[in-house]
Scaffold this motif. Structure first.
Motif, PDB file in Angstrom:
ATOM      1  N   VAL A  39       4.755   2.466   1.143  1.00 15.87           N
ATOM      2  CA  VAL A  39       5.266   3.564   1.957  1.00 15.87           C
ATOM      3  C   VAL A  39       4.086   4.413   2.406  1.00 15.87           C
ATOM      4  CG1 VAL A  39       6.739   5.621   1.989  1.00 15.87           C
ATOM      5  CG2 VAL A  39       7.450   3.617   0.672  1.00 15.87           C
ATOM      6  N   ASN A  40       4.172   4.956   3.617  1.00 18.48           N
ATOM      7  CA  ASN A  40       3.143   5.848   4.147  1.00 18.48           C
ATOM      8  C   ASN A  40       3.678   7.282   4.105  1.00 18.48           C
ATOM      9  OD1 ASN A  40       1.490   7.415   5.976  1.00 18.48           O
ATOM     10  ND2 ASN A  40       0.721   5.498   6.823  1.00 18.48           N
ATOM     11  N   TYR A  41       2.945   8.183   3.430  1.00 19.60           N
ATOM     12  CA  TYR A  41       3.356   9.581   3.269  1.00 19.60           C
ATOM     13  C   TYR A  41       2.499  10.541   4.101  1.00 19.60           C
ATOM     14  CZ  TYR A  41       5.407   7.434  -0.885  1.00 19.60           C
ATOM     15  OH  TYR A  41       6.104   6.606  -1.726  1.00 19.60           O
ATOM     16  N   MET A  74       0.838  -1.201   0.000  1.00 25.31           N
ATOM     17  CA  MET A  74       0.000   0.000   0.000  1.00 25.31           C
ATOM     18  C   MET A  74       0.868   1.244   0.000  1.00 25.31           C
ATOM     19  SD  MET A  74      -3.185  -0.604   2.637  1.00 25.31           S
ATOM     20  CE  MET A  74      -2.209  -1.184   4.026  1.00 25.31           C
ATOM     21  N   PHE A  75       0.429   2.234  -0.741  1.00 27.61           N
ATOM     22  CA  PHE A  75       0.996   3.568  -0.659  1.00 27.61           C
ATOM     23  C   PHE A  75      -0.081   4.451  -0.047  1.00 27.61           C
ATOM     24  CE2 PHE A  75       3.276   1.625  -4.257  1.00 27.61           C
ATOM     25  CZ  PHE A  75       4.572   1.729  -3.763  1.00 27.61           C
ATOM     26  N   VAL A  76       0.253   5.099   1.066  1.00 27.27           N
ATOM     27  CA  VAL A  76      -0.748   5.776   1.890  1.00 27.27           C
ATOM     28  C   VAL A  76      -0.502   7.278   1.915  1.00 27.27           C
ATOM     29  CG1 VAL A  76      -1.797   5.881   4.180  1.00 27.27           C
ATOM     30  CG2 VAL A  76      -0.876   3.703   3.327  1.00 27.27           C
ATOM     31  N   PHE A  77      -1.560   8.049   1.661  1.00 29.45           N
ATOM     32  CA  PHE A  77      -1.499   9.506   1.654  1.00 29.45           C
ATOM     33  C   PHE A  77      -2.633  10.041   2.530  1.00 29.45           C
ATOM     34  CE2 PHE A  77      -0.141   7.598  -2.259  1.00 29.45           C
ATOM     35  CZ  PHE A  77       1.023   8.254  -2.625  1.00 29.45           C
ATOM     36  N   PHE A 135       7.479   7.503   5.199  1.00 31.58           N
ATOM     37  CA  PHE A 135       8.390   8.053   4.192  1.00 31.58           C
ATOM     38  C   PHE A 135       9.487   8.905   4.825  1.00 31.58           C
ATOM     39  CE2 PHE A 135       9.561  11.731   1.561  1.00 31.58           C
ATOM     40  CZ  PHE A 135      10.111  11.080   0.459  1.00 31.58           C
ATOM     41  N   ALA A 136       9.116   9.731   5.833  1.00 33.06           N
ATOM     42  CA  ALA A 136      10.070  10.677   6.409  1.00 33.06           C
ATOM     43  C   ALA A 136      11.162  10.009   7.226  1.00 33.06           C
ATOM     44  CB  ALA A 136       9.331  11.703   7.273  1.00 33.06           C
ATOM     45  N   ASP A 137      10.975   8.743   7.568  1.00 31.98           N
ATOM     46  CA  ASP A 137      12.007   7.988   8.284  1.00 31.98           C
ATOM     47  C   ASP A 137      13.173   7.751   7.323  1.00 31.98           C
ATOM     48  OD1 ASP A 137      13.618   6.067   9.517  1.00 31.98           O
ATOM     49  OD2 ASP A 137      11.912   5.050  10.434  1.00 31.98           O
ATOM     50  N   PRO A 138      14.372   8.205   7.656  1.00 37.41           N
ATOM     51  CA  PRO A 138      15.522   8.050   6.748  1.00 37.41           C
ATOM     52  C   PRO A 138      15.807   6.601   6.353  1.00 37.41           C
ATOM     53  CG  PRO A 138      16.053   9.567   8.527  1.00 37.41           C
ATOM     54  CD  PRO A 138      14.737   8.942   8.882  1.00 37.41           C
ATOM     55  N   SER A 139      15.362   5.645   7.169  1.00 42.64           N
ATOM     56  CA  SER A 139      15.634   4.234   6.857  1.00 42.64           C
ATOM     57  C   SER A 139      14.653   3.657   5.840  1.00 42.64           C
ATOM     58  CB  SER A 139      15.589   3.395   8.142  1.00 42.64           C
ATOM     59  OG  SER A 139      14.273   3.332   8.678  1.00 42.64           O
ATOM     60  N   THR A 140      13.615   4.435   5.475  1.00 46.82           N
ATOM     61  CA  THR A 140      12.640   3.953   4.500  1.00 46.82           C
ATOM     62  C   THR A 140      13.186   4.138   3.094  1.00 46.82           C
ATOM     63  OG1 THR A 140      10.835   4.526   5.997  1.00 46.82           O
ATOM     64  CG2 THR A 140      10.233   4.097   3.719  1.00 46.82           C
ATOM     65  N   ARG A 141      14.049   3.249   2.712  1.00 47.09           N
ATOM     66  CA  ARG A 141      14.672   3.275   1.401  1.00 47.09           C
ATOM     67  C   ARG A 141      14.917   1.841   0.941  1.00 47.09           C
ATOM     68  NH1 ARG A 141      12.973   7.479   2.072  1.00 47.09           N
ATOM     69  NH2 ARG A 141      13.900   9.551   1.865  1.00 47.09           N
ATOM     70  N   ARG A 145       4.125  14.261  -4.607  1.00 49.36           N
ATOM     71  CA  ARG A 145       5.424  14.524  -5.245  1.00 49.36           C
ATOM     72  C   ARG A 145       6.513  13.647  -4.637  1.00 49.36           C
ATOM     73  NH1 ARG A 145       3.437  19.976  -5.415  1.00 49.36           N
ATOM     74  NH2 ARG A 145       4.345  20.444  -3.385  1.00 49.36           N
ATOM     75  N   ASN A 146       6.426  13.409  -3.321  1.00 52.28           N
ATOM     76  CA  ASN A 146       7.410  12.531  -2.673  1.00 52.28           C
ATOM     77  C   ASN A 146       7.354  11.126  -3.263  1.00 52.28           C
ATOM     78  OD1 ASN A 146       8.295  14.578  -0.993  1.00 52.28           O
ATOM     79  ND2 ASN A 146       6.970  13.993   0.710  1.00 52.28           N
ATOM     80  N   PHE A 147       6.144  10.661  -3.539  1.00 54.49           N
ATOM     81  CA  PHE A 147       5.996   9.345  -4.161  1.00 54.49           C
ATOM     82  C   PHE A 147       6.582   9.339  -5.566  1.00 54.49           C
ATOM     83  CE2 PHE A 147       3.550   6.743  -7.137  1.00 54.49           C
ATOM     84  CZ  PHE A 147       3.795   5.467  -6.633  1.00 54.49           C
TER      85      PHE A 147
END
Length: 332
Positions: free
Chosen positions: A93-95, A17-20, A79-85, A121-123
């Motif tokens: 990813v959750n935005y 899931m991609f969450v916004f 998303f904002a967690d630096p380890s989410t890569r 845009r982050n996605f």
């Protein structure tokens, strides 16, 4: 909520899931915003969550976590967690950002927020290129097996329309029409696809917010039908979480809820420097959390989130999930 997934040639398995959206689906992005006042990274938030306070605005799991349980997915990283890569993004990813809304200026009263436009845009600019490189294929090949979830809308009324003097000359109907148009444009102009749009209010007995919720819900349901021709590669589902919560309050006793109006946690008052909505840091918390509808002054308890996620996934009533539920969507 509105949900959607790209279709065509998939194996009926949702891989992620991609969450916004806003605080109802935020799982910790605001933790990484130093100037945001909309945070839930302290006790008693997370008192029933496996990892304690995480940035989720409830006592345990939020509706995204519980929907993920239904779909047999792991927790979706912020998303904002630096380890989410890299490989950590493989299940989505959750935005989402607490206090944000459909409009860019919604939530600015809470300090720093990530608007829905910026989340998208982050996605598009960060996650999508990294996933294409990680999976070794173009996005159109793998996105068909992902669910896109957008949980937003309420803050555009609570923290925008009803608070800004500049809106006094704008009718509720006109504001809602503009809000729906903005959302429709954001979704239809995306090169990927969308999904779950949270209804406007939280079910409390506030006449103005309830009227806004009814109006916004009507527009969202119509949007599902109207936008479909513009998005031929996607299926959309509108989940009316507002109605689900109102029905819980109407049938509270039979559903096991004893308190439909008071916050479970001690809310930080305006006089104490709080905002009258969020839990007081290290404040008191009720013992029977499963019997409360609201955990703080705005957000539902995990017990309510469980029912919302269950209805979204299984409901056979088109007044709750339209035109189908998520289980049917996954098998469609």
């Amino acid at each position: 909520m509105v949900l959607s997934e790209e279709n065509g040639g998939h194996d009926n398995e949702i891989k992620g899931m991609f969450v916004f959206g806003s605080s109802l689906v935020d799982n910790g992005n605001n933790n990484f915003l130093p100037n945001s006042m909309a945070k839930a990274n302290y006790f008693p938030y997370g008192i029933d969550f496996p990892f304690g306070p995480s940035g989720r605005f409830t006592n345990g799991k939020n509706v995204i976590d519980l929907l993920g349980d239904q779909l047999h997915l792991p927790f979706i990283p912020a998303f904002a967690d630096p380890s989410t890569r890299g490989i950590r993004m493989i299940h989505g990813v959750n935005y989402a950002s607490g206090a944000s809304g459909i409009l860019d200026d919604t939530g600015l009263l809470a300090g720093e927020v990530i608007s829905l436009n910026q989340q998208m845009r982050n996605f598009e600019t960060v996650t999508l290129p990294e996933l294409e490189a990680e999976m070794g294929m173009q996005s159109r090949e793998f996105l068909k097996n992902y669910l896109f979830v957008v949980g937003t809308g309420g803050n555009d009324y609570t923290f925008n329309y009803f608070l800004k003097p500049s809106n006094e000359s704008v009718s509720l109907e006109a504001f809602t029409a503009n809000l729906t148009h903005s959302l429709s444009k954001q979704l239809s102009e995306s090169n990927w696809m969308l999904s779950m749009v949270k209804a406007a209010s939280n079910g409390r007995c506030n006449y103005a917010l309830n009227k806004a919720a009814h109006l916004f819900n009507a527009h969202l349901k119509s949007l599902v039908d109207a936008i479909k021709p513009k998005m031929p590669g996607s299926d959309l589902v509108f989940v009316n979480s507002y109605k689900i919560i109102v029905d819980i309050m109407k049938r509270s006793v039979s559903q096991g809820f004893k308190d439909t109006s008071n916050a479970c946690c001690e809310v930080g008052s305006l006089r104490e420097g709080g905002n009258g909505i969020l839990c007081k840091r290290d404040g008191k918390v009720c013992e029977e959390r499963n019997s409360h509808v609201f955990f703080d002054g705005l957000h539902p308890t995990e017990a309510v989130n469980i029912l919302i996620a269950s209805k979204a996934y299984n409901s056979s009533f088109k007044t709750e999930a339209y035109p189908m539920n998520i289980k049917q969507l996954a098998m469609y």
